[in-house]
Motif scaffolding. Structure first.
Motif, PDB file in Angstrom:
ATOM      1  N   THR A  34       0.881  -1.205  -0.100  1.00 26.11           N
ATOM      2  CA  THR A  34       0.036   0.187   0.065  1.00 26.11           C
ATOM      3  C   THR A  34       1.066   1.293  -0.147  1.00 26.11           C
ATOM      4  N   SER A  35       0.417   2.316  -0.345  1.00 29.45           N
ATOM      5  CA  SER A  35       0.781   3.573  -0.585  1.00 29.45           C
ATOM      6  C   SER A  35       1.311   4.623   0.724  1.00 29.45           C
ATOM      7  N   GLY A  36       1.947   4.015   1.747  1.00 29.97           N
ATOM      8  CA  GLY A  36       2.122   4.826   2.826  1.00 29.97           C
ATOM      9  C   GLY A  36       3.418   4.153   3.560  1.00 29.97           C
ATOM     10  N   CYS A  37       4.225   5.000   4.192  1.00 33.24           N
ATOM     11  CA  CYS A  37       5.533   4.669   4.810  1.00 33.24           C
ATOM     12  C   CYS A  37       6.136   5.542   5.893  1.00 33.24           C
ATOM     13  N   TRP A  38       6.828   5.087   6.721  1.00 35.38           N
ATOM     14  CA  TRP A  38       7.501   5.734   7.643  1.00 35.38           C
ATOM     15  C   TRP A  38       8.620   6.140   7.097  1.00 35.38           C
ATOM     16  N   THR A  39       9.205   7.506   6.869  1.00 35.50           N
ATOM     17  CA  THR A  39      10.364   7.631   6.130  1.00 35.50           C
ATOM     18  C   THR A  39      11.478   7.228   6.747  1.00 35.50           C
ATOM     19  N   GLY A  40      11.523   7.377   8.214  1.00 32.01           N
ATOM     20  CA  GLY A  40      12.761   6.896   8.740  1.00 32.01           C
ATOM     21  C   GLY A  40      13.138   5.342   8.919  1.00 32.01           C
ATOM     22  N   VAL A  41      12.190   4.749   8.613  1.00 34.76           N
ATOM     23  CA  VAL A  41      12.288   3.402   8.308  1.00 34.76           C
ATOM     24  C   VAL A  41      12.838   2.856   6.940  1.00 34.76           C
ATOM     25  N   LEU A  42      12.369   3.773   5.680  1.00 36.20           N
ATOM     26  CA  LEU A  42      12.772   3.349   4.529  1.00 36.20           C
ATOM     27  C   LEU A  42      14.336   3.882   4.240  1.00 36.20           C
ATOM     28  N   ARG A  43      14.746   5.016   4.682  1.00 33.58           N
ATOM     29  CA  ARG A  43      15.833   5.615   4.353  1.00 33.58           C
ATOM     30  C   ARG A  43      17.224   4.744   5.136  1.00 33.58           C
ATOM     31  N   GLU A  44      16.644   3.875   5.880  1.00 32.66           N
ATOM     32  CA  GLU A  44      17.933   2.821   6.642  1.00 32.66           C
ATOM     33  C   GLU A  44      18.061   1.705   5.742  1.00 32.66           C
ATOM     34  N   LEU A  45      17.182   1.202   5.001  1.00 33.11           N
ATOM     35  CA  LEU A  45      17.110  -0.311   4.315  1.00 33.11           C
ATOM     36  C   LEU A  45      17.990  -0.432   3.077  1.00 33.11           C
ATOM     37  N   ARG A  46      18.171   0.424   2.005  1.00 29.42           N
ATOM     38  CA  ARG A  46      18.980   0.202   0.883  1.00 29.42           C
ATOM     39  C   ARG A  46      18.876  -1.149   0.159  1.00 29.42           C
ATOM     40  N   PRO A  47      17.518  -1.551  -0.228  1.00 26.20           N
ATOM     41  CA  PRO A  47      17.467  -2.835  -0.783  1.00 26.20           C
ATOM     42  C   PRO A  47      18.034  -2.792  -2.192  1.00 26.20           C
ATOM     43  N   ASP A  48      17.970  -4.023  -2.840  1.00 23.53           N
ATOM     44  CA  ASP A  48      18.471  -4.243  -4.263  1.00 23.53           C
ATOM     45  C   ASP A  48      17.269  -3.817  -5.230  1.00 23.53           C
ATOM     46  N   VAL A  49      16.274  -4.457  -4.514  1.00 20.14           N
ATOM     47  CA  VAL A  49      14.942  -4.572  -5.355  1.00 20.14           C
ATOM     48  C   VAL A  49      13.988  -3.777  -4.429  1.00 20.14           C
ATOM     49  N   ALA A  50      13.030  -3.121  -4.906  1.00 22.02           N
ATOM     50  CA  ALA A  50      11.948  -2.430  -4.237  1.00 22.02           C
ATOM     51  C   ALA A  50      10.647  -2.652  -5.081  1.00 22.02           C
ATOM     52  N   ILE A  51       9.762  -3.528  -4.453  1.00 17.53           N
ATOM     53  CA  ILE A  51       8.383  -3.460  -5.296  1.00 17.53           C
ATOM     54  C   ILE A  51       7.476  -2.605  -4.233  1.00 17.53           C
TER      55      ILE A  51
END
Length: 304
Positions: free
Chosen positions: A204-221
């Motif tokens: 779904t189209s929602g996120c905590w920006t502080g969570v996402l900026r730490e992850l650095r995945p190779d692929v994002a779905i």
């Protein structure tokens, strides 16, 4: 290990990680007027896990059939697991999670669970990925309920359909029987870690920006539907802006979109959401990232 991805419509995907099969959501048996996927939940005979993003019908429905027929274990919120228990899925197949957990999917594959947010369904947003929506900031829940009432939004998205035509009647009949909850249960996002690289998925189209900026995945779905929810507030911009912001935070090498097909006519656009504005936004912001646009059941090679 070879990692392949099948898009199964809406935000549902099947990941084949070597010998391990993981479903991301399970909603394949849709309203009859939606495009056919080529696979039904009742026909799935091989699955090890189902990851459920949240408990709405268009994400969780079908997980009960896959679990009962294959013995797959379900990872999801406590609400998602409650819905599955009501559908006679065995307790030992359920792994309730709320964010902060790490589950082993195979000897060399794990998944980390993160708290996420649902898109802002209490306020209307454009069905165009390019058109900006603004306002509705800083509202408490009672005020958001007032916005929903004024805009004519019901408790389910299906009530947005016009009355009287056959497509709307098909949709209402579908909603009356689809497995799911009126509550999200607290959306979750997942990071699957493999020897070949990591895959981030959210439905779904929602996120905590502080969570996402730490992850650095190779692929994002990433889900491409609705009005984006940034840290609990509706985005002041377009869906393309929201996807661009998520991608800038995650910095993936490869991006795949979901939830953008014509999964629920007559509410969703014929032909699905036009993703060309998203494509343009990503090309300008992350020119090195590759945007994959698979069709249904394509078996796209992701990693390996």
């Amino acid at each position: 290990m070879e990692i392949r991805l099948d898009w199964l419509g809406c935000a549902t995907f099947r990941l084949t990680l070597g010998e391990t099969v993981v479903f991301l959501d399970a909603y394949m048996d849709r309203v009859p007027t939606a495009p056919k996927i080529g696979l039904s939940a009742k026909d799935v005979r091989r699955a090890d896990f189902v990851l459920v993003g949240h408990a709405h019908f268009d994400h969780i429905a079908g997980a009960e059939l896959i679990a009962r027929n294959t013995g797959a274990r379900i990872i999801g919120s406590h609400e998602s697991c409650r819905v599955m228990r009501e559908q006679d899925v065995a307790a030992n197949q359920l792994l309730p999670s709320q964010g902060g957990e790490r589950h082993r999917l195979a000897a060399d594959v794990t998944v980390r669970v993160f708290p996420s947010l649902h898109s802002c369904t209490w306020t209307t947003g454009s069905l165009s990925a390019m058109e900006a929506s603004t306002g509705d900031l800083g509202l408490c829940e009672d005020e958001r309920a007032g916005v929903a009432a004024r805009q004519g939004l019901g408790s389910t998205i299906g009530r947005r359909a016009e009355t009287g035509d056959s497509a709307a009647n098909d949709l209402r009949a579908h909603l009356a029987t689809a497995v799911g909850s009126g509550q999200t249960g607290g959306p979750l996002a997942y990071l699957i870690e493999t020897p070949q690289g990591s895959i981030f998925w959210q439905d779904t189209s929602g996120c905590w920006t502080g969570v996402l900026r730490e992850l650095r995945p190779d692929v994002a779905i990433l889900a491409a539907a609705g009005r984006g929810n940034l840290d609990g507030e509706p985005i002041q911009g377009s869906l393309a802006d929201f996807i661009r912001i998520e991608a800038e935070l995650l910095q993936p090498r490869t991006i795949v979109l979901g939830h953008h097909d014509n999964w629920m006519p007559p509410v969703t656009p014929e032909g699905g959401t036009d993703v060309s504005p998203i494509r343009t936004a990503l090309a300008g912001s992350l020119p090195a990232a590759k945007l994959l646009e698979p069709g249904y059941m394509d078996g796209t090679l992701l990693l390996g």
